[in-house]
Scaffold this motif. Structure first.
Motif, PDB file in Angstrom:
ATOM      1  N   GLU A  76       1.225  -1.157   0.358  1.00 34.41           N
ATOM      2  CA  GLU A  76       0.166  -0.343   0.335  1.00 34.41           C
ATOM      3  C   GLU A  76       0.830   1.514   0.159  1.00 34.41           C
ATOM      4  N   THR A  77       0.216   2.207  -0.840  1.00 29.64           N
ATOM      5  CA  THR A  77       1.394   3.411  -0.891  1.00 29.64           C
ATOM      6  C   THR A  77       1.328   4.943  -0.229  1.00 29.64           C
ATOM      7  N   GLY A  78      -0.256   3.922   0.881  1.00 26.79           N
ATOM      8  CA  GLY A  78      -0.578   5.636   1.723  1.00 26.79           C
ATOM      9  C   GLY A  78      -1.400   5.859   0.855  1.00 26.79           C
ATOM     10  N   GLN A  79      -1.777   6.785  -0.322  1.00 27.93           N
ATOM     11  CA  GLN A  79      -1.985   7.852  -1.008  1.00 27.93           C
ATOM     12  C   GLN A  79      -3.800   7.442  -1.125  1.00 27.93           C
ATOM     13  N   ARG A  80      -4.109   6.114  -1.388  1.00 25.98           N
ATOM     14  CA  ARG A  80      -5.299   5.516  -1.322  1.00 25.98           C
ATOM     15  C   ARG A  80      -6.531   5.166  -0.108  1.00 25.98           C
ATOM     16  N   LYS A  81      -7.456   5.896  -0.669  1.00 26.63           N
ATOM     17  CA  LYS A  81      -8.698   5.562   0.525  1.00 26.63           C
ATOM     18  C   LYS A  81      -9.434   4.534   0.317  1.00 26.63           C
TER      19      LYS A  81
END
Length: 102
Positions: A26-31
C-alpha cells in the motif's frame, strides 16, 4: 508458511532467481470506501544471500506493485547451495525463505 515463493536455477556458472512475494504494498495514498486513507505498508528492503555472501540488496518504496515479482542473475553458486531471500517492510514486519540452487 512463507510469503515468498522462489526458484533458483543454475545454468553454467549463472544462477537465475525468480521470486514472488505476497504483500499488500500500500502506498498510503489510496482511500477506503469511507474516504479514510489506507496507511502505507510496503517492502523496504529485499536481501538475497548464498553461503553467507550477499548477492543482492534491493531498496524498494511505495511505488512497487502488490505481490511483487523479482528476477535477477548472479554467478558463483553451485548446485545444492542454499539461497536465502528475506524482506523487511516499513512496519517492521519481515519474512525469509531458503531454497536449494538447482
Amino acid at each position: 508458511m512463507s510469503s515468498i515463493r522462489v526458484r533458483a536455477q543454475l545454468a553454467g556458472d549463472t544462477t537465475t532467481v525468480r521470486a514472488l512475494m505476497s504483500h499488500p504494498m500500500e502506498t498510503g495514498q489510496r482511500k477506503n470506501k469511507a474516504g479514510e486513507p489506507i496507511p502505507a505498508h510496503y517492502i523496504k528492503e529485499v536481501v538475497a544471500e548464498v553461503k553467507g555472501k550477499n548477492v543482492l540488496t534491493a531498496y524498494w518504496g511505495p511505488a512497487i506493485s502488490r505481490n511483487p515479482y523479482l528476477s535477477f542473475q548472479f554467478t558463483g553458486a553451485a548446485a545444492g547451495d542454499t539461497l536465502k531471500i528475506s524482506w523487511v517492510d516499513n512496519k517492521g514486519e519481515a519474512d525469509s525463505t531458503e531454497v536449494q540452487v538447482g
